[in-house]
Design an enzyme around this catalytic site. Structure first.
Site, PDB file in Angstrom:
ATOM      1  N   PRO A 197       1.063  28.613 -49.734  1.00 26.07           N
ATOM      2  CG  PRO A 197      -0.644  27.023 -49.722  1.00 26.07           C
ATOM      3  CD  PRO A 197       0.738  27.170 -49.928  1.00 26.07           C
ATOM      4  CG  ASP A 198      -1.330  34.165 -45.891  1.00 31.06           C
ATOM      5  OD1 ASP A 198      -2.011  33.439 -44.929  1.00 31.06           O
ATOM      6  OD2 ASP A 198      -0.706  35.156 -45.953  1.00 31.06           O
ATOM      7  CB  ILE A 199      -3.899  28.440 -44.717  1.00 31.10           C
ATOM      8  CG1 ILE A 199      -2.991  27.518 -45.335  1.00 31.10           C
ATOM      9  CG2 ILE A 199      -5.078  28.011 -44.368  1.00 31.10           C
ATOM     10  CD1 ILE A 199      -2.750  26.010 -44.596  1.00 31.10           C
ATOM     11  CG  ASP A 215       6.258  32.060 -43.925  1.00 29.76           C
ATOM     12  OD1 ASP A 215       5.171  31.633 -43.477  1.00 29.76           O
ATOM     13  OD2 ASP A 215       7.021  32.868 -43.243  1.00 29.76           O
ATOM     14  CE  LYS A 236       2.471  37.091 -39.335  1.00 25.35           C
ATOM     15  NZ  LYS A 236       3.267  36.626 -38.859  1.00 25.35           N
ATOM     16  CB  CYS A 245     -30.317  -4.046 -10.546  1.00 29.39           C
ATOM     17  SG  CYS A 245     -30.502  -2.099 -10.550  1.00 29.39           S
ATOM     18  CG  HIS A 264      -0.511   0.382   2.634  1.00 33.29           C
ATOM     19  ND1 HIS A 264       0.142  -0.949   3.107  1.00 33.29           N
ATOM     20  CD2 HIS A 264      -0.273   1.272   3.258  1.00 33.29           C
ATOM     21  CE1 HIS A 264       0.512  -0.299   4.437  1.00 33.29           C
ATOM     22  NE2 HIS A 264       0.327   0.975   4.479  1.00 33.29           N
ATOM     23  CG  PHE A 304      -2.570  31.054 -33.054  1.00 27.03           C
ATOM     24  CD1 PHE A 304      -3.787  31.022 -33.440  1.00 27.03           C
ATOM     25  CD2 PHE A 304      -2.317  31.024 -31.675  1.00 27.03           C
ATOM     26  CE1 PHE A 304      -5.168  30.573 -32.643  1.00 27.03           C
ATOM     27  CE2 PHE A 304      -3.424  30.804 -30.812  1.00 27.03           C
ATOM     28  CZ  PHE A 304      -4.596  30.462 -31.284  1.00 27.03           C
ATOM     29  CE  LYS A 335      -0.313  36.395 -42.196  1.00 30.07           C
ATOM     30  NZ  LYS A 335       0.026  35.416 -43.019  1.00 30.07           N
ATOM     31  CE  LYS A 337      19.359   9.333 -47.448  1.00 28.45           C
ATOM     32  NZ  LYS A 337      20.127   8.149 -47.100  1.00 28.45           N
TER      33      LYS A 337
END
Ligand SMILES: Cc1cc2nc3c(=O)[nH]c(=O)nc-3n(C[C@H](O)[C@H](O)[C@H](O)COP(=O)(O)O)c2cc1C
Length: 415
Positions: free
Chosen positions: A323-325, A296, A356, A155, A73, A342, A360, A306
């Site tokens: 692309p600038d989403i 970016d 910004k 039950c 315990h 953000f 945006k 490779k």
């Protein structure tokens, strides 16, 4: 999600004991170290062998089986959390009255980290005044009670007493493992305020409930060749915290994440900026949180093979813009939609954020200072400013990302 976390699961003698086999699997799937302690009566409902196999650990039951110098315990208390589910009326009575007459109750008595209990029983037992008094007593002593649900009982009767949904129990345990007591205190204060607000009118939760909310999270990965890519330091923790909080408030959440993750809401993985752009365009939403750190630039000519070391004598990669989403979403905003962007800045945080948000065209912009080592990228904590279109600024002081997420969401919907 739970790597390195030690979860102690306690099972008592109730019919819902069989459901805990699945709960143990849920913890194991998230890489938790699970140990199980049972009351002797629990073994009438579920076998030790099943629990041993699922937890991949010994199952503890006998209080006086002391193979080492440290009684079990005490050894079991070296866990981060103790979840007792189902918790019988009998064990609730013992815990509330300080009885420690078996390994499970003795462990609870000595346990210093959070103890969560999920009662499950017949509705008559649940309504019993002594049981309810015992639960009040446990709440006062700091136990977290995960209330049972109303429905069809084993039950045969109908009423309150069904073990809470396993996802709910799982989420509660995760919440307790990932937040500090101070965080939880603030959250429970918030829950209380929320209940009061709901009783009155204008609860902002109604504005979120069932709303389709899209959240993006993580750092995008841009392929160089089949094995290499360009990425950034974003861990995705902030986006995840926002999605989790919105989900807990009843939103219909879709997470578009750059990494695989299991969540009780919809998750789509999109690794590169192009994939994320394509995915986001197909989703219908009332609000979007563009928390992902979208690169970016991407590599213009991704190599199919490779790239060999010998080929790359001073390798040059040609990059082109992604692309600038956020800008796209703001430019194509439908009536009633809320767009939250953000930004991560390493200098002149506020000035750059003001520029910004204007550029945006989003409704809110959350600005992160990434020059500090103690917050932001890859950290569990953050300190942010949120700007709106009128350039009002609100600061959220340093706190866990869970609390910052709550702050941002509350701020947006309470405004
Ligand atoms: C078939 C059966 C089902 C039971 N289901 C429950 C239950 O769901 N919840 C509960 O509190 N007690 C239930 N009990 C009663 C408990 O098993 C009993 O109170 C026992 O003493 C609990 O022991 P423990 O708390 O040490 O595990 C059930 C008993 C039987 C025989």
């Amino acid at each position: 999600m739970l790597s390195g976390k030690r979860v102690l699961v306690g099972i008592t003698g109730g019919i819902a004991a069989y459901k805990i086999c699945e709960l143990i699997r849920m913890f194991k799937r998230q890489n938790a170290d699970v140990r199980v302690v049972v009351t002797p009566n629990a073994l009438n409902f579920v076998t030790k062998l099943t629990l041993q196999c699922l937890s991949q650990n010994d199952v503890y039951c006998e209080a006086f089986n002391v193979p080492e110098w440290k009684p079990e315990h005490i050894a079991l208390t070296e866990s981060d959390i103790f979840i007792i589910a189902p918790c019988s009326a009998n064990t609730i009575g013992k815990l509330a009255n300080g009885l420690a007459d078996n390994l499970l109750t003795s462990t609870a008595m000595a346990f210093k980290n959070p103890i969560l209990i999920a009662p499950a029983m017949n509705d008559g037992m649940w309504e019993n005044k002594i049981l309810q008094d015992n639960l009040e007593r446990l709440k006062k002593a700091g136990y977290e009670i995960i209330e049972p649900e109303t429905g069809f009982l084993a039950c045969g009767s109908q009423g309150k007493g069904r073990l809470a949904d396993l996802n709910k129990i799982f989420d509660k345990v995760v919440l307790f493992l990932n937040t500090s007591p101070i965080d939880r205190e603030v959250c429970s204060q918030f829950e209380m305020n929320e209940k009061i607000r709901k009783q009155n009118e204008g609860c902002y939760c109604e504005k979120i409930n069932n709303k389709k909310i899209l959240v993006t999270a993580g750092g995008t990965k841009e392929k160089i060749d089949p094995v290499r890519y360009i990425t950034n330091n974003s861990s995705g923790k902030m986006g995840l915290a926002i999605a989790d909080y919105l989900y807990s408030k009843g939103a219909d959440v879709t997470l578009v994440s750059t990494f695989e993750i299991e969540r009780p809401y919809k998750v789509t993985v999109a690794k590169s900026a192009d994939e994320m752009f394509k995915t986001v365009k197909t989703i219908d939403f009332d609000a979007v949180f563009m928390t992902a750190a979208v690169g970016d630039f991407k590599v213009k000519n991704v190599s199919e093979q490779k790239i060999k070391k010998t080929d790359g004598n001073g390798l040059n990669l040609e990059l082109e813009q992604n692309p600038d989403i956020l800008r796209y979403l703001a430019e194509n905003k439908k009536t009633g939609q809320t767009i939250v962007g953000f930004c991560a800045e390493s200098e002149n945080l506020i000035e750059n954020a003001k520029e910004k948000i204007k550029k945006k065209g989003c409704d809110y912009l959350v600005a992160n200072d990434i020059s500090r080592k103690d917050i932001g990228f890859d950290s569990n904590e953050n300190e942010v400013y949120i700007l709106d279109r009128e350039l009002n600024i609100k600061k959220f002081d340093k706190a866990s990302k869970t609390l910052i997420a709550k702050g941002i969401v509350d701020y947006i919907w309470q405004n």
